[in-house]
Scaffold this active site. Sequence first.
Site, short mmCIF file in Angstrom:
data_model
loop_
_atom_site.label_atom_id
_atom_site.label_comp_id
_atom_site.label_asym_id
_atom_site.label_seq_id
_atom_site.Cartn_x
_atom_site.Cartn_y
_atom_site.Cartn_z
N MET A 33 104.34 16.52 2.46
CA MET A 33 103.97 17.93 2.49
C MET A 33 102.66 18.10 3.27
O MET A 33 101.95 19.09 3.10
CB MET A 33 103.84 18.48 1.07
CG MET A 33 105.17 18.38 0.32
SD MET A 33 105.30 19.52 -1.06
CE MET A 33 103.95 18.97 -2.07
N ALA A 35 98.74 17.32 4.75
CA ALA A 35 97.42 16.94 4.24
C ALA A 35 97.39 15.42 4.09
O ALA A 35 97.09 14.87 3.02
CB ALA A 35 97.11 17.63 2.91
N LEU A 36 97.73 14.77 5.17
CA LEU A 36 97.98 13.32 5.12
C LEU A 36 96.71 12.53 4.86
O LEU A 36 95.63 12.87 5.32
CB LEU A 36 98.61 12.87 6.45
CG LEU A 36 99.91 13.59 6.82
CD1 LEU A 36 100.46 13.04 8.14
CD2 LEU A 36 100.96 13.45 5.71
N HIS A 37 96.87 11.48 4.10
CA HIS A 37 95.77 10.56 3.82
C HIS A 37 96.29 9.13 4.00
O HIS A 37 97.46 8.92 4.35
CB HIS A 37 95.20 10.79 2.42
CG HIS A 37 96.25 10.83 1.35
ND1 HIS A 37 97.00 9.74 1.00
CD2 HIS A 37 96.69 11.84 0.56
CE1 HIS A 37 97.83 10.06 0.05
NE2 HIS A 37 97.69 11.35 -0.23
N GLY A 39 97.28 6.99 2.06
CA GLY A 39 98.50 6.68 1.30
C GLY A 39 99.74 6.95 2.14
O GLY A 39 100.64 6.11 2.24
N HIS A 40 99.77 8.14 2.78
CA HIS A 40 100.91 8.47 3.65
C HIS A 40 100.96 7.53 4.86
O HIS A 40 102.03 7.09 5.27
CB HIS A 40 100.78 9.89 4.20
CG HIS A 40 100.76 10.97 3.16
ND1 HIS A 40 99.64 11.70 2.86
CD2 HIS A 40 101.75 11.44 2.37
CE1 HIS A 40 99.94 12.59 1.93
NE2 HIS A 40 101.20 12.45 1.60
N LYS A 154 102.89 6.51 -6.60
CA LYS A 154 101.97 7.42 -7.31
C LYS A 154 102.78 8.52 -8.00
O LYS A 154 102.50 8.90 -9.12
CB LYS A 154 100.97 8.04 -6.34
CG LYS A 154 100.22 9.10 -7.08
CD LYS A 154 99.01 9.56 -6.41
CE LYS A 154 98.58 10.82 -7.08
NZ LYS A 154 99.42 11.95 -6.69
N SER A 191 96.47 14.40 -1.92
CA SER A 191 95.98 15.54 -1.14
C SER A 191 95.12 16.45 -2.04
O SER A 191 94.21 17.11 -1.56
CB SER A 191 97.15 16.33 -0.58
OG SER A 191 98.02 15.45 0.08
O1 PAF Z 1 105.95 13.72 -2.57
C1 PAF Z 1 105.94 14.71 -1.82
O2 PAF Z 1 105.04 14.89 -0.99
C2 PAF Z 1 107.05 15.73 -1.97
O3 PAF Z 1 107.45 15.88 -3.29
C3 PAF Z 1 108.27 15.45 -1.06
C4 PAF Z 1 108.94 14.14 -1.44
C5 PAF Z 1 107.83 15.41 0.37
C6 PAF Z 1 109.30 16.57 -1.22
O4 PAF Z 1 108.77 17.81 -0.88
#
Ligand code: PAF
Length: 286
Positions: A33, A35-37, A39-40, A154, A191
């Site tokens: 969704m 607001a990447l950090h 972890g992503h 998480k 985030s």
């Molecule tokens: O974990 C998330 O960021 C959200 O729940 C996901 C899996 C992208 C679904 O909107």
Amino acid sequence: MQDMKEISTIKEAKQWLKPYQKKNLKIGFVPTMGALHEGHLRLIRQSENENDITVCSIFVNPIQFNNPDDLAKYPRNISLDARLLTGNGCDMLFCPGLEEMYPEGKTENVDLEFGLLDKVMEGKFRPGHFKGVVIVVKKLLDIINPTNAYFGKKDFQQLMVITRMKKELGLKANIIDCETVREDDGLAMSSRNLRLTIGERQVARRIFEVLCKVREKGTKTPVWELREWAIKKIQEDSRFRVEYFEIADRETLVPLENWGQASQAVALTAVFLGDVRLIDNVELFL
Ligand code: PAF
């Protein structure tokens, strides 16, 4: 490495993916969704290592937010996110608008029975949350059709719900779970951490510290006593309010009453620090 392609329509995303699918190349997918950090980014790099092509999606999915205020305050910064993705091995960023995902507000229901799995903890305190997650993840998997899809531990309950959906619907994608990435003081990256005040951020590590103590104490203490101890310990600082703290079966997430009920367990908690809701968990080895 090719330049990252940014795509906002389903049609274009499918077209872009087609040549890779025709060649039977491995496609890794990281739904987010934004607001990447870090972890992503770890998920992106893991996908890059394990696949030929890596796709990331950014879509702030309104139907999984039970609290309109949380949705309104959810951090959004697509241009910064895109820069981070380019530098970390992402080949395609799919960022559809609301109308593209849910034309005329219509969502495609996923009719699945999850038993207690989507009703306890997050399911109890965020009614409708998993219904929204399941709808969007199913839709995204249908669009991208990946070989491997990556999810962080998480959001442990989310991971279990998605794993169950994959099994029940016979979805092709492998669901790959990835360890929670933590700040130096142990706070799980999220985030929502961006919304903590400086003072709150300094004390936020308490949640993970207590979870680690619970892991350490383990089966030496009865489940109910350990749970009560943990809630009290977190709330010793009055800025914290525990919404739930459960010790549950690792797979079904049914909360345990005694240690004999599960062969593998996990301790999960949701805690308000000020007005920011944080979740975290640790796996317990019985
Ligand atoms: O974990 C998330 O960021 C959200 O729940 C996901 C899996 C992208 C679904 O909107």
